[in-house]
Motif scaffolding. Structure first.
Motif, PDB file in Angstrom:
ATOM      1  N   CYS A  86     122.600-101.963  32.051  1.00  0.00           N
ATOM      2  CA  CYS A  86     123.642-101.424  31.178  1.00  0.00           C
ATOM      3  C   CYS A  86     124.767-100.798  32.013  1.00  0.00           C
ATOM      4  CB  CYS A  86     123.026-100.395  30.234  1.00  0.00           C
ATOM      5  SG  CYS A  86     124.161 -99.717  29.038  1.00  0.00           S
ATOM      6  N   ASN A  87     124.396-100.087  33.062  1.00  0.00           N
ATOM      7  CA  ASN A  87     125.377 -99.471  33.944  1.00  0.00           C
ATOM      8  C   ASN A  87     126.229-100.533  34.637  1.00  0.00           C
ATOM      9  OD1 ASN A  87     126.743 -97.534  35.360  1.00  0.00           O
ATOM     10  ND2 ASN A  87     125.154 -97.253  36.887  1.00  0.00           N
ATOM     11  N   ALA A  88     125.611-101.611  35.072  1.00  0.00           N
ATOM     12  CA  ALA A  88     126.356-102.693  35.718  1.00  0.00           C
ATOM     13  C   ALA A  88     127.341-103.338  34.747  1.00  0.00           C
ATOM     14  CB  ALA A  88     125.394-103.734  36.275  1.00  0.00           C
ATOM     15  N   CYS A  89     126.906-103.550  33.515  1.00  0.00           N
ATOM     16  CA  CYS A  89     127.802-104.140  32.509  1.00  0.00           C
ATOM     17  C   CYS A  89     128.989-103.226  32.218  1.00  0.00           C
ATOM     18  CB  CYS A  89     127.035-104.435  31.223  1.00  0.00           C
ATOM     19  SG  CYS A  89     125.845-105.767  31.393  1.00  0.00           S
ATOM     20  N   LEU A  90     128.728-101.938  32.064  1.00  0.00           N
ATOM     21  CA  LEU A  90     129.827-100.996  31.824  1.00  0.00           C
ATOM     22  C   LEU A  90     130.765-100.927  33.018  1.00  0.00           C
ATOM     23  CD1 LEU A  90     128.000 -98.048  30.020  1.00  0.00           C
ATOM     24  CD2 LEU A  90     129.655 -99.638  29.053  1.00  0.00           C
ATOM     25  N   GLY A  91     130.224-101.018  34.217  1.00  0.00           N
ATOM     26  CA  GLY A  91     131.056-101.014  35.410  1.00  0.00           C
ATOM     27  C   GLY A  91     131.958-102.224  35.476  1.00  0.00           C
ATOM     28  N   ILE A  92     131.435-103.386  35.103  1.00  0.00           N
ATOM     29  CA  ILE A  92     132.246-104.605  35.102  1.00  0.00           C
ATOM     30  C   ILE A  92     133.343-104.521  34.048  1.00  0.00           C
ATOM     31  CG2 ILE A  92     132.182-107.080  34.590  1.00  0.00           C
ATOM     32  CD1 ILE A  92     129.402-107.098  35.967  1.00  0.00           C
ATOM     33  N   VAL A  93     133.023-103.989  32.876  1.00  0.00           N
ATOM     34  CA  VAL A  93     134.038-103.818  31.830  1.00  0.00           C
ATOM     35  C   VAL A  93     135.126-102.846  32.302  1.00  0.00           C
ATOM     36  CG1 VAL A  93     134.430-102.864  29.520  1.00  0.00           C
ATOM     37  CG2 VAL A  93     132.521-104.415  29.919  1.00  0.00           C
ATOM     38  N   ALA A  94     134.719-101.739  32.926  1.00  0.00           N
ATOM     39  CA  ALA A  94     135.700-100.769  33.424  1.00  0.00           C
ATOM     40  C   ALA A  94     136.573-101.395  34.504  1.00  0.00           C
ATOM     41  CB  ALA A  94     134.979 -99.535  33.969  1.00  0.00           C
TER      42      ALA A  94
END
Length: 106
Positions: A86-94
């Protein structure tokens, strides 16, 4: 006395040290990028407006305070691999949101 250490223990110690070094490097880069350099950038953006910099810092701090508890509860209730995904996905979106702003100069 001689202490026998298995290969797994050596690897675990190495991984733990590596995590600490990466975390320290990340925190140093984070502190520099969101600390004085970010404030200087905001000041340059508004032609030296300290009030705007103060408002941005206040909103940033309040956002961190409001999000810390719910994300801590989420991290406690779910498996570590799920939280990291989840953290990786949010990082990619950011990154996708931040990257065009950097190259457009805004």
């Amino acid at each position: 006395r001689e202490i026998l250490v298995s290969g797994h223990e050596v690897a675990s110690r190495f991984n733990l040290r590596l995590i600490y070094y990466i975390w320290a490097l990340f925190r140093a880069m984070d502190t520099l990028s969101y600390g004085p350099f970010f404030d200087l950038y905001l000041s340059e953006l508004t032609s030296g407006g300290a009030t705007f910099v103060g408002w941005v810092e206040t909103v940033n701090s309040m956002t961190q305070v409001m999000i810390a508890f719910p994300l801590g509860v989420f991290a406690d209730r779910h498996r570590r691999s799920s939280v990291m995904r989840c953290n990786a996905c949010l990082g990619i979106v950011a990154l996708c949101c931040y990257w065009p702003a950097v190259f457009s100069g805004s």
